[in-house]
Enzyme design. Structure first.
Site, short mmCIF file in Angstrom:
data_model
loop_
_atom_site.label_atom_id
_atom_site.label_comp_id
_atom_site.label_asym_id
_atom_site.label_seq_id
_atom_site.Cartn_x
_atom_site.Cartn_y
_atom_site.Cartn_z
N GLN A 383 0.86 -1.19 0.00
CA GLN A 383 0.00 0.00 0.00
C GLN A 383 0.89 1.24 0.00
O GLN A 383 1.72 1.41 0.90
CB GLN A 383 -0.91 0.01 1.24
CG GLN A 383 -1.93 -1.10 1.20
CD GLN A 383 -2.85 -1.19 2.40
OE1 GLN A 383 -3.63 -2.12 2.48
NE2 GLN A 383 -2.77 -0.26 3.31
N HIS A 385 0.39 5.01 0.09
CA HIS A 385 -0.79 5.85 0.34
C HIS A 385 -0.56 6.76 1.54
O HIS A 385 0.58 6.95 1.97
CB HIS A 385 -2.02 4.95 0.55
CG HIS A 385 -1.95 4.07 1.75
ND1 HIS A 385 -3.04 3.65 2.47
CD2 HIS A 385 -0.88 3.51 2.40
CE1 HIS A 385 -2.67 2.91 3.48
NE2 HIS A 385 -1.38 2.79 3.46
N HIS A 482 -5.31 -7.93 10.90
CA HIS A 482 -5.90 -8.85 9.94
C HIS A 482 -5.88 -10.29 10.45
O HIS A 482 -5.51 -11.20 9.72
CB HIS A 482 -5.14 -8.79 8.60
CG HIS A 482 -5.30 -7.50 7.88
ND1 HIS A 482 -4.46 -7.10 6.86
CD2 HIS A 482 -6.21 -6.51 8.00
CE1 HIS A 482 -4.85 -5.92 6.40
NE2 HIS A 482 -5.90 -5.53 7.08
N ASN A 525 -5.60 -7.32 2.41
CA ASN A 525 -6.60 -6.98 3.42
C ASN A 525 -7.78 -7.97 3.28
O ASN A 525 -8.27 -8.21 2.19
CB ASN A 525 -7.11 -5.56 3.21
CG ASN A 525 -6.02 -4.62 2.75
OD1 ASN A 525 -5.46 -4.81 1.67
ND2 ASN A 525 -5.69 -3.64 3.54
P1 FAD Z 1 -15.43 -5.85 13.59
O1 FAD Z 1 -15.32 -4.73 12.67
O2 FAD Z 1 -14.35 -6.08 14.57
O3 FAD Z 1 -16.81 -5.72 14.34
C1 FAD Z 1 -17.15 -6.54 15.41
C2 FAD Z 1 -18.29 -5.93 16.16
O4 FAD Z 1 -18.69 -6.81 17.19
C3 FAD Z 1 -17.92 -4.62 16.84
O5 FAD Z 1 -18.88 -3.65 16.48
C4 FAD Z 1 -18.00 -4.93 18.31
O6 FAD Z 1 -18.46 -3.84 19.06
C5 FAD Z 1 -18.99 -6.08 18.35
N1 FAD Z 1 -18.83 -6.98 19.48
C6 FAD Z 1 -17.71 -7.56 19.94
N2 FAD Z 1 -17.98 -8.35 21.00
C7 FAD Z 1 -19.31 -8.27 21.20
C8 FAD Z 1 -20.21 -8.87 22.14
N3 FAD Z 1 -19.79 -9.74 23.07
N4 FAD Z 1 -21.52 -8.55 22.07
C9 FAD Z 1 -21.97 -7.68 21.14
N5 FAD Z 1 -21.16 -7.10 20.22
C10 FAD Z 1 -19.86 -7.40 20.26
N6 FAD Z 1 -9.54 -4.45 6.50
C11 FAD Z 1 -9.51 -4.40 5.18
O7 FAD Z 1 -9.90 -5.35 4.51
N7 FAD Z 1 -9.06 -3.30 4.52
C12 FAD Z 1 -8.60 -2.22 5.18
O8 FAD Z 1 -8.18 -1.26 4.55
C13 FAD Z 1 -8.62 -2.25 6.61
N8 FAD Z 1 -8.16 -1.21 7.32
C14 FAD Z 1 -8.21 -1.25 8.68
C15 FAD Z 1 -7.75 -0.15 9.39
C16 FAD Z 1 -7.86 -0.14 10.77
C17 FAD Z 1 -7.39 1.03 11.54
C18 FAD Z 1 -8.40 -1.27 11.45
C19 FAD Z 1 -8.54 -1.27 12.94
C20 FAD Z 1 -8.83 -2.37 10.74
C21 FAD Z 1 -8.73 -2.36 9.35
N9 FAD Z 1 -9.15 -3.45 8.59
C22 FAD Z 1 -9.11 -3.40 7.24
C23 FAD Z 1 -9.73 -4.61 9.22
C24 FAD Z 1 -11.25 -4.51 9.13
O9 FAD Z 1 -11.69 -3.34 9.73
C25 FAD Z 1 -11.88 -5.73 9.76
O10 FAD Z 1 -11.45 -6.85 9.04
C26 FAD Z 1 -13.38 -5.66 9.70
O11 FAD Z 1 -13.87 -4.56 10.40
C27 FAD Z 1 -13.97 -6.93 10.29
O12 FAD Z 1 -15.34 -6.77 10.36
P2 FAD Z 1 -16.20 -7.58 11.40
O13 FAD Z 1 -17.59 -7.07 11.29
O14 FAD Z 1 -15.97 -9.00 11.22
O15 FAD Z 1 -15.58 -7.24 12.82
C1 G3F Z 2 -4.94 -2.74 8.21
O1 G3F Z 2 -5.89 -3.39 8.93
C2 G3F Z 2 -5.49 -2.20 6.94
O2 G3F Z 2 -6.03 -3.21 6.16
C3 G3F Z 2 -4.47 -1.45 6.21
F1 G3F Z 2 -4.99 -0.92 5.09
C4 G3F Z 2 -3.86 -0.47 7.10
O3 G3F Z 2 -2.96 0.30 6.43
C5 G3F Z 2 -3.28 -1.19 8.27
O4 G3F Z 2 -4.33 -1.79 8.97
C6 G3F Z 2 -2.50 -0.36 9.19
O5 G3F Z 2 -1.97 -1.07 10.27
#
Ligand code: FAD
Ligand code: G3F
Length: 547
Positions: A383, A385, A482, A525
């Site tokens: 990446q 960016h 991830h 990702n």
């Molecule tokens: P999460 O987004 O983790 O959501 C889980 C939810 O469950 C949360 O809302 C939480 O509050 C809830 N929860 C947890 N425990 C409980 C409970 N016991 N009861 C009720 N609710 C609960 N991925 C990419 O593919 N591309 C990217 O560019 C990318 N960038 C990222 C950047 C950052 C800063 C971060 C932190 C992550 C990034 N990721 C990226 C990873 C991506 O965000 C996650 O893979 C994705 O959000 C997963 O989705 P999810 O719904 O499975 O889990």
């Molecule tokens: C990851 O979860 C994202 O997928 C990336 F795009 C991002 O740059 C990275 O976090 C940063 O740690």
């Protein structure tokens, strides 16, 4: 500002609203005013510069889009560390300070974990607990997995293609949102020239240019996926969202069916039981198995009966990072428009407007967002960016238009011996079983890491000089955010937890979603691929519910 009643000099007004009281600002004091006035029967219109829908991406804020550094602390503030070793804390404290004297006294609050061996930890692994999940601050990079190197064969090529296409539509994939940018074009052209034959592309992003103002981007998130369901005043008999509600566990009936979810209002402590035909748990790659491990009611422990692969085969991508300040000769070349992309005109307009700006880039020139996709020759995802993380904070005295972040990620093998276990002694800050990591990289990944960082340095040197403090480095394991594989999908119960439609082996009404289902080592990702599995799960659930 003056209003004289003269249409040619007065500010242009598009719309009138009437109200008894206008409150500007929705902070606590604005809210006190509003509450008190409304309680007294007054009509209030409150306005606020910020925007937030249910499950919105915090980067959709205009203020953040003007200065991405603001976002650094948002991300930091929403990531709870999952496991912090504490069995040896004395060393860092003054002798007179209170410090644990025995192992039994080790700290245990907020992810502090006496059971965690530092050497086996994922020290940067985090979870987010907000409506919208990590989607409220994710980077939105959504590449497809490489068909030969990363992707599982649980679906055939045609099925994958259909699932990816559908998932990309839901997440609003966009490959051009940043292309009309001098810096995007400059970086891409420079790297294309330097690496002939290596594919250089715009990053596939989950976003779109705002329909209201092309200078801004709407980042995809839970709110955009939910669409009108996320509008505050949308009433649907089919959709309700109940925030502040924690799932503590699932109760099992005698017939190997989940009988109910046990939930708790985290503000009032009120316990709620929720019955459903299907239970879908998508709480993240670590917290999802945590819920299952917490599902012990009476003498019944759900986790004891679930497939033994639960929590195993965990992967996390090794990740290298650096930031560069764009090379002087590259920046100086912009006014000459060496690639005939129309830069000269834009630079001139900018210079006329901002005579004292030393840089040729318009202030609203979008950040670069491009990458070299993973390939057989370069087996890592890249990446190139700008992103906002604590480890990549740009000093305020350097113009951010010169900064480019490089993030390189590679894959590791999914091995049974890499696992997360859940404590029956310690609890996390939300009262759930404390996770402990057992994580090591395999030889293949270690070798790839050597090539990966050299490649990143090589690419960085084509673009500029390293930003002091952000020289090339490996980030702490867990930084990629991830984690995958912890409830992997498979063909048999012996080495997987769910089938290809997310259904837990042997449990008809229990479905798991998220990156935990992804059954192969991956470098890119993972969220798009997790969305594919979710779509496959939905198809199957609908079929079963209608049968
Ligand atoms: P999460 O987004 O983790 O959501 C889980 C939810 O469950 C949360 O809302 C939480 O509050 C809830 N929860 C947890 N425990 C409980 C409970 N016991 N009861 C009720 N609710 C609960 N991925 C990419 O593919 N591309 C990217 O560019 C990318 N960038 C990222 C950047 C950052 C800063 C971060 C932190 C992550 C990034 N990721 C990226 C990873 C991506 O965000 C996650 O893979 C994705 O959000 C997963 O989705 P999810 O719904 O499975 O889990
Ligand atoms: C990851 O979860 C994202 O997928 C990336 F795009 C991002 O740059 C990275 O976090 C940063 O740690």
């Amino acid at each position: 500002m003056r209003v004289d009643g003269n249409p040619s000099t007065d500010p242009k007004i598009d719309r009138y609203d009437e109200t008894e009281v206008l409150i500007v600002g929705s902070g606590p004091i604005g809210a006190v005013f509003a509450r008190s006035l409304v309680d007294k029967g007054k009509e209030v219109l409150m306005i606020d510069i910020g925007e937030q829908r249910v499950g919105d991406h915090k980067k959709n804020s205009m203020a953040v889009q003007k200065d991405i550094s603001l976002f650094t602390n948002t991300v930091k503030g929403e990531l709870n560390l999952l496991s912090v070793p504490t069995s040896n804390v004395e060393a860092v404290l003054e002798p007179s300070s209170w410090a644990p004297r025995t192992e039994q006294q080790a700290f245990i609050k907020n992810g502090q974990n006496p059971d965690q061996k530092p050497i086996l930890n994922l020290p940067a692994a985090c979870a987010t607990r907000v409506v919208g999940g990590m989607g409220s601050h994710w980077t939105c990079c959504i590449p497809r997995e490489h068909a030969n190197i990363e992707r599982s064969n649980l679906f055939n090529d045609e099925e994958w293609d259909l699932l990816y296409t559908k998932a990309e539509k839901l997440l609003n994939r966009n490959d051009t949102a940043f292309d009309d940018s001098i810096r995007q074009q400059l970086v891409k052209e420079t790297l294309k020239k330097a690496y002939e034959g290596r594919e250089m592309r715009s990053m596939p992003l989950a976003c779109e240019r705002s329909k209201l103002n092309q200078n801004y981007v709407e980042w995809s998130c839970a709110a955009t996926v939910l669409g009108d369901l996320s509008e505050p005043d949308y009433k649907s008999p089919l959709f309700k969202i109940r925030p502040n509600t924690q799932c503590l566990g699932l109760a099992l009936g005698p017939d190997k069916k989940i009988k109910m979810a046990v939930t708790r209002n985290i503000l009032t402590g009120e316990m709620q039981y929720i019955k459903a035909k299907k239970y879908v748990i998508c709480a993240g790659a670590i917290l999802t198995p945590g819920i299952l491990f917490n599902s012990t009611f009476g003498d019944h422990s759900l986790a004891d009966e679930l497939p033994s692969a639960l929590g195993c085969y965990m992967t996390e991508q090794p990740m290298a990072f650096c930031q560069v300040v764009l090379n002087r000769s590259l920046v100086d070349s912009v006014k000459d428009d060496p690639y005939h992309l129309g830069w000269a005109k834009k630079v001139k307009q900018h210079e006329q407007k901002y005579k004292n700006d030393p840089l040729p880039f318009p202030f609203n020139d979008p950040d670069p967002q491009c990458y070299f996709p993973l390939s057989e020759k370069y087996p890592w995802h890249t990446q190139i960016h700008r992103d906002a993380f604590g480890y990549g904070q740009v000093p305020p005295n350097v113009d951010q238009r010169l900064i480019v972040d490089l993030r390189w990620f590679t894959y590791m093998e999914q091995k049974q011996s890499n696992y997360v276990e859940f404590s029956s002694t310690y609890r996390d800050q939300f009262g759930m079983p404390q996770p402990t990591f057992h994580f090591t990289l395999d030889e293949g990944a270690l070798t790839r890491c050597e090539g990966m960082i050299s490649d990143m340095v090589d690419v960085a040197r084509k673009l500029g000089g390293f930003l002091p403090g952000a020289e090339p480095k490996y980030l702490a394991p867990g930084s990629a955010l991830h984690i995958c594989g912890t409830y992997r999908a498979g063909e048999e119960e012996k080495d997987s937890v769910v089938d290809r439609s997310g259904k837990v082996w042997g449990y008809d009404n229990l479905v798991l979603g998220g990156c935990g289902v992804i059954p192969t080592g991956n470098a890119c990702n993972p969220t798009l691929t997790a969305a594919c599995f979710a779509l496959a799960a939905v198809d199957k659930m609908v079929q079963e519910l209608e049968a």
